[in-house]
Scaffold this active site. Structure first.
Site, PDB file in Angstrom:
ATOM      1  N   ASP A  11       1.711  54.381   9.866  1.00  0.00           N
ATOM      2  CA  ASP A  11       1.417  54.921   8.542  1.00  0.00           C
ATOM      3  C   ASP A  11       0.111  54.308   8.058  1.00  0.00           C
ATOM      4  OD1 ASP A  11       3.706  56.339   8.639  1.00  0.00           O
ATOM      5  OD2 ASP A  11       4.830  55.124   7.205  1.00  0.00           O
ATOM      6  N   ASP A 130      11.460  67.292   8.325  1.00  0.00           N
ATOM      7  CA  ASP A 130      12.350  66.285   7.761  1.00  0.00           C
ATOM      8  C   ASP A 130      13.695  66.948   7.494  1.00  0.00           C
ATOM      9  OD1 ASP A 130      10.381  64.367   7.865  1.00  0.00           O
ATOM     10  OD2 ASP A 130       9.678  64.740   5.824  1.00  0.00           O
TER      11      ASP A 130
END
Lengths: 249, 218
Positions: A11, A130
């Site tokens: 990230d 997701d």
């Protein structure tokens, strides 16, 4: 046979790796290029950069990170986060990304999958999904898991592939962060309906989990904090997978 | 004669990773776009990611096809990568039937799953190369690389040369297919050396040193 890919996910926020601050061996703990180099040496098969930069004016920094990484690390590089247009994709590919991962933008505008794959080839377009359990099925969430859609995961994944997605990055929101294993049922159901590679994500806590999810049908396994915090070395993981008859590089 | 390596930019895919890898291997390069430039170079790389038809169309429109063929006929070094490798062949069945450069006799065909086989397409990821024991040029191309080393692939179509002696390596994905060729000065690989970590970089180094050897003897 194609080897199962082990993929660390980084990230990146404003040019720094966010989850990687616990590194002790590296001079610059949060430098994505240094971390990418280290993972390459450890045997990572691919890298995913997820740009979580909130402000658009800092996106140029991410571009620079991609550029510098691609100059020094010669394994496939996927970049995701905040990509909304074919032009965004082109900019990242030119900087050195090999694949582009889209999530919310694909749900809001499914044609982006089509346009991107027509322009750059199916292999370039990864659709990240997701998924969260909802009764007997799974529902697609967007905006980093904050917004629930009315899309069924199994139907959505099929639509993505029809539109030209070359790969699916499948994250279980129920399992993400729990460290008690991937959502095997989810991976099984998804890999039953599509023949493009599926990257399993969310829930990895120990070596056994990786073997289980490969048996469930995943073509690649992703983890973030487990690798970042050195709880598991990629080289040790691959050794273990090999001992359990999973083909790895 | 320019001794740098010319990387042909015909708008198909990302040249940056190829050029950066070549640079990493210690060679200098130029990115060229015009057919007239090719004759100035002793070594060229034809990269490429994408579909066959638009690629061959651009090569023909820009007369790069003729210049590439001349380059190869003049025994100068050539490396085709992925789509740049497939383009060498006579014809491809990707989205119809399309004529290729016809430098290597053979076809480009789609992977088809066998009965009851769950075959992942595209063939994407790291797979093994099995190095030919009969091809002579293969020693130069695969110097320092071991049999069954892994390299990185991304493709849905594979090349099928008529002359089996051209095959430098094979790889298995449902079937054994030709993953690279070596014919004196013409090298081609289906996988991406620029994305295949140390093994791929070694192949590129081998190409660079072969190019340098050729320049030295000129």
């Amino acid at each position: 046979m194609v080897a199962i890919r082990v993929i660390p996910c980084l990230d990146v926020n404003a040019g720094r790796v966010v989850k990687g601050t616990n590194f002790v061996d590296l001079r610059d703990a949060g430098n994505p290029v240094e971390i990418a180099k280290m993972y390459n040496i450890e045997g990572a098969d691919e890298l995913i950069f997820l740009d979580i930069t909130a402000s658009s004016d800092k996106r140029a920094i991410t571009l620079d990170v991609v550029k510098k990484t691609a100059e020094q690390v010669f394994i496939p590089l996927t970049v995701g986060g905040g990509i909304r247009t074919v032009e965004d994709m082109r900019t990242l590919l030119k900087a050195g990304a090999d694949k582009i991962s889209i999530n919310t933008a694909a749900v809001l505008n499914p044609n982006l999958i089509h346009d991107g794959s027509r322009k750059f080839g199916n292999q370039c377009i990864v659709v990240a999904i997701d998924a969260k359990k909802d009764g007997d099925s799974w529902v697609v969430y967007t905006h980093g898991g904050r917004i629930k859609t009315n899309l069924n995961v199994i139907k959505w994944v099929q639509q993505c592939v029809e539109l030209g997605a070359g790969e699916i990055l499948l994250t279980s929101m129920d399992k993400d962060g729990t460290k008690d294993g991937y959502d095997l049922k989810l991976v099984e159901e998804v890999t039953k309906v599509v023949t493009v590679p599926v990257i399993a994500s969310g829930g990895a806590g120990k070596k056994e989990h990786f073997v289980d999810v490969c048996k469930a049908g995943a073509s690649a396994v992703l983890a973030a904090s487990l690798f970042h915090f050195k709880q598991l070395k990629i080289s040790d993981l691959k050794q273990y997978m090999k001992q359990n008859n999973i083909e790895v590089r | 004669m320019n001794k740098k390596i010319a990387i042909i930019d015909y708008g198909m895919g990302n040249l940056r990773s190829v050029s950066k890898a070549v640079e990493f291997c210690g060679a200098q390069y130029d990115i060229i776009t015009e057919s007239a430039q090719i004759k100035n170079y002793t070594s060229i790389i034809l990269p490429g990611v994408g579909a066959f038809e638009p690629a061959i169309k651009i090569l023909k429109e820009k007369k790069l096809d003729i210049a590439i063929k001349e380059h190869i006929l003049n025994k100068k070094m050539f490396l085709g990568i992925c789509l740049g490798f497939q383009l060498l062949f006579s014809k491809s069945y990707e989205d119809g039937l399309h004529q290729g450069l016809n430098i290597v006799e053979g076809t480009v065909e789609k992977f088809v799953p066998k009965r009851n086989e769950r075959l992942i397409i595209p063939h994407m990821g790291w797979n093994k190369i099995y190095i030919s024991k009969t091809n002579k040029t293969v020693k130069e191309m695969y110097n320092g690389i071991k049999d069954e080393n892994y390299v990185y692939f991304v493709h849905s179509y594979f090349c099928k040369p008529i002359k089996k002696e051209y095959i430098a390596t094979t790889t298995n994905h449902s079937i054994d297919f030709c993953s690279s060729i070596a014919i004196d000065n013409v090298w081609g690989c289906q996988f991406h050396p620029e994305k295949s970590s140390t093994v791929g970089l070694q192949l590129l180094k081998n190409f660079v040193s072969k190019c340098e050897g050729q320049n030295g003897s000129n």
